[in-house]
Motif scaffolding. Structure first.
Motif, PDB file in Angstrom:
ATOM      1  N   UNK A  19      -5.900   2.435   2.009  1.00 47.31           N
ATOM      2  CA  UNK A  19      -5.547   1.030   1.847  1.00 47.31           C
ATOM      3  C   UNK A  19      -4.818   0.729   2.949  1.00 47.31           C
ATOM      4  N   UNK A  31      -1.592   5.291  -0.415  1.00 48.90           N
ATOM      5  CA  UNK A  31      -2.689   5.894   0.369  1.00 48.90           C
ATOM      6  C   UNK A  31      -2.742   4.921   1.585  1.00 48.90           C
ATOM      7  N   UNK A  32      -1.669   4.519   2.291  1.00 54.60           N
ATOM      8  CA  UNK A  32      -1.494   3.804   3.417  1.00 54.60           C
ATOM      9  C   UNK A  32      -2.511   4.532   4.688  1.00 54.60           C
ATOM     10  N   UNK A  33      -2.932   3.693   5.340  1.00 58.08           N
ATOM     11  CA  UNK A  33      -3.668   3.946   6.411  1.00 58.08           C
ATOM     12  C   UNK A  33      -3.428   3.208   7.994  1.00 58.08           C
ATOM     13  N   UNK A  82     -10.975   5.823   0.046  1.00 56.66           N
ATOM     14  CA  UNK A  82      -9.706   5.980  -0.456  1.00 56.66           C
ATOM     15  C   UNK A  82      -8.382   5.520   0.124  1.00 56.66           C
ATOM     16  N   UNK A  87       0.819  -1.060  -0.164  1.00 60.65           N
ATOM     17  CA  UNK A  87      -0.042  -0.067   0.067  1.00 60.65           C
ATOM     18  C   UNK A  87       0.633   1.459   0.098  1.00 60.65           C
TER      19      UNK A  87
END
Lengths: 370, 123
Positions: B123, A119-121, B121, A116
């Motif tokens: 990932x 846009x890693x979270x 949005x 990822x």
């Protein structure tokens, strides 16, 4: 590597909320797992760190060679997207962060499920919340986690000591996304930069540049918003001509797609940290997983007994087929290791576990120590 | 060295420069570009007319939709001289005698459409 029951902290929910982690429970279902944790040996942590560094290095080499060859066919990029990738790579626009999802059970080598990279979270919980947990519960122990310091250092080094105004944009209908961006913005501010947050929808375009709500130019923009979406949306046509520096850089388009997996396997067949992957699965024996090239949070992932079955049902240029590697099970709990890369260095891990083989947005975050 | 040196922040407590404000309901914006400052200052105040390189001057952005403009008292509108410019008697306001005037578009809401359809949005 073992899963342990550990003492829940008094008033733990209030503690988490005071730390800015107010989405620890969603619709009555806990996302943060208080009262359990994973314990690693130092050798296991070394394995995870080394695998992450090696995989990231392989990714960078792959990007360099792809840009040098100009062949973006495997990545399904159109000419405009390819031009952005090339420009950002040739300008050496630095990466800020990414999160590899790894399969690891403490016995076999870590295996890359996906990267990822755009846009890693789960950043806040990995960098800060589990660190606070460690101080409360196992203050004498260690944790593979220098994410916070490395983020601040990355911001400090990014413009060679020059202080900038950095805009942070997310889709603010999501509290989780907002909190991730707020945290990241905090690290940027701690590095000395001015920061401004806005909804991605409020980014304006006025002829020659992107502007914020005060009509000030957006010179540097961190966006928790996928590149492929941006390019498809109406403002995508302006990206090439705008002077904005994007964080993550456009070359991450080559890493944040599942098309990365066959590309890496082709370059490094049999590598101990990779699973066999291809676009049609013909060379993969045994059960496989079909993954959408641009899927998120486990969406559209499906396990098949053989590659032929996968191809029969899901044949599409948008599908990548990967060797099936089940998550390890700890009494039915299946952890995936989110291994963070900050700048170009392995920086720590966050663990999300689920009760099924596919980690999704209903998984739970579990802290760790060693 | 795996250990963090210490997360020194209170995440929710760090003072930040916040510039998040409510967005006006602009979907489509425009502004005028002039080759002569006098034409701009006929439409707007001198402070609203900004140099845009060379002799060119641009006016402020305003909503393309007149309904939206009426709802927003801060919207500068298309300029005071427009009444004269579009009058039946021709160019009675004096603008147009000095240089050319063009309109350039601007927009908000050009990003975010995919997320508005419900896909996260992250990932």
């Amino acid at each position: 590597m073992e899963r342990l029951v550990c003492p829940p902290r008094d008033h733990w929910a209030a503690r988490l909320e005071a730390q800015g982690f107010d989405y620890h429970t969603s619709d009555g279902v806990p996302y943060w797992s208080e009262g359990v944790c994973y314990r690693f040996t130092e050798d296991e942590i070394d394995q995870l760190e080394a695998a992450t560094d090696e995989l990231h290095g392989m990714c960078l080499s792959m990007v360099a060679d792809t840009v040098a060859s100009g062949d973006y066919h495997a990545f399904s990029l159109d000419a405009d997207a390819a031009a952005l990738v090339e420009r950002s790579w040739k300008r050496r626009e630095p990466a800020l962060m990414g999160r590899m999802d790894l399969c690891f059970d403490g016995r076999s080598a870590p295996k890359l499920y996906e990267y990822n990279a755009d846009t890693p979270t789960s950043l806040l919980e990995a960098a800060a919340i589990q660190w606070f947990w460690l101080q409360d519960v196992y203050p004498q122990a260690d944790q593979f986690n220098s994410i916070h310091e490395k983020l601040i250092a990355a911001w400090q080094q990014r413009w060679h000591g020059d202080l900038r105004t950095v805009h942070f944009a997310s889709f603010s209908a999501s509290r989780e996304d907002e909190a991730n961006v707020e945290y990241l913005r905090t690290t940027c501010a701690l590095a000395g930069h001015a920061t401004i947050e806005l909804d991605i929808q409020d980014v304006g375009w006025k002829g020659r540049q992107f502007l914020d709500l005060q009509d000030q130019p957006i010179d540097q923009l961190f966006k928790l918003y996928p590149w492929e979406w941006m390019l498809d949306e109406p403002f995508g046509q302006h990206i090439a001509s705008a002077p904005t520096e994007w964080i993550e850089p456009a070359w991450k388009l080559l890493l944040s797609t599942k098309a990365l997996l066959p590309a890496l396997w082709k370059r490094h067949p049999g590598h101990p940290n990779l699973l066999a992957a291809s676009f049609d699965g013909r060379l993969i024996d045994g059960p496989v997983v079909a993954k959408p090239r641009l899927g998120r949070e486990g969406a559209g992932i499906q396990v098949f007994p053989t590659a032929l079955d996968a191809w029969a049902e899901r044949a599409s240029t948008d599908i990548v087929i990967q060797q099936y590697q089940p998550l390890p099970s700890f009494e039915g709990h299946r952890p995936v290791i989110g291994s963070w890369v900050i700048g170009n260095q392995a920086a720590g891990i966050g663990i999300r576990e689920s009760l099924t083989d596919i980690t999704s947005n209903t998984s739970r975050f579990v802290p760790h120590w060693f | 060295m795996k250990r963090s040196d210490g997360v020194t922040l209170t995440v929710a407590g760090v003072a930040l420069v916040t510039a998040t404000v409510l967005a006006p309901n602009y979907q489509s914006l425009e502004r005028k570009r002039y080759t002569d400052r006098r034409d701009c200052e006929c439409d707007y105040s001198a402070a609203q007319c900004q140099s845009a390189g060379g002799t060119e001057v641009v006016g402020p952005w305003f909503a393309s939709d007149e309904t939206i403009r009426r709802q927003d008292p801060a919207d500068p509108g298309p300029g005071h001289c427009d009444r004269h410019w579009r009058s039946s008697s021709g160019y009675s306001g004096g603008r147009g005698e000095h240089g050319s005037v063009t309109t350039e578009p601007g927009y908000r809401n050009g990003f975010g459409g995919t997320a508005r359809r419900g896909t996260p949005p992250r990932s």
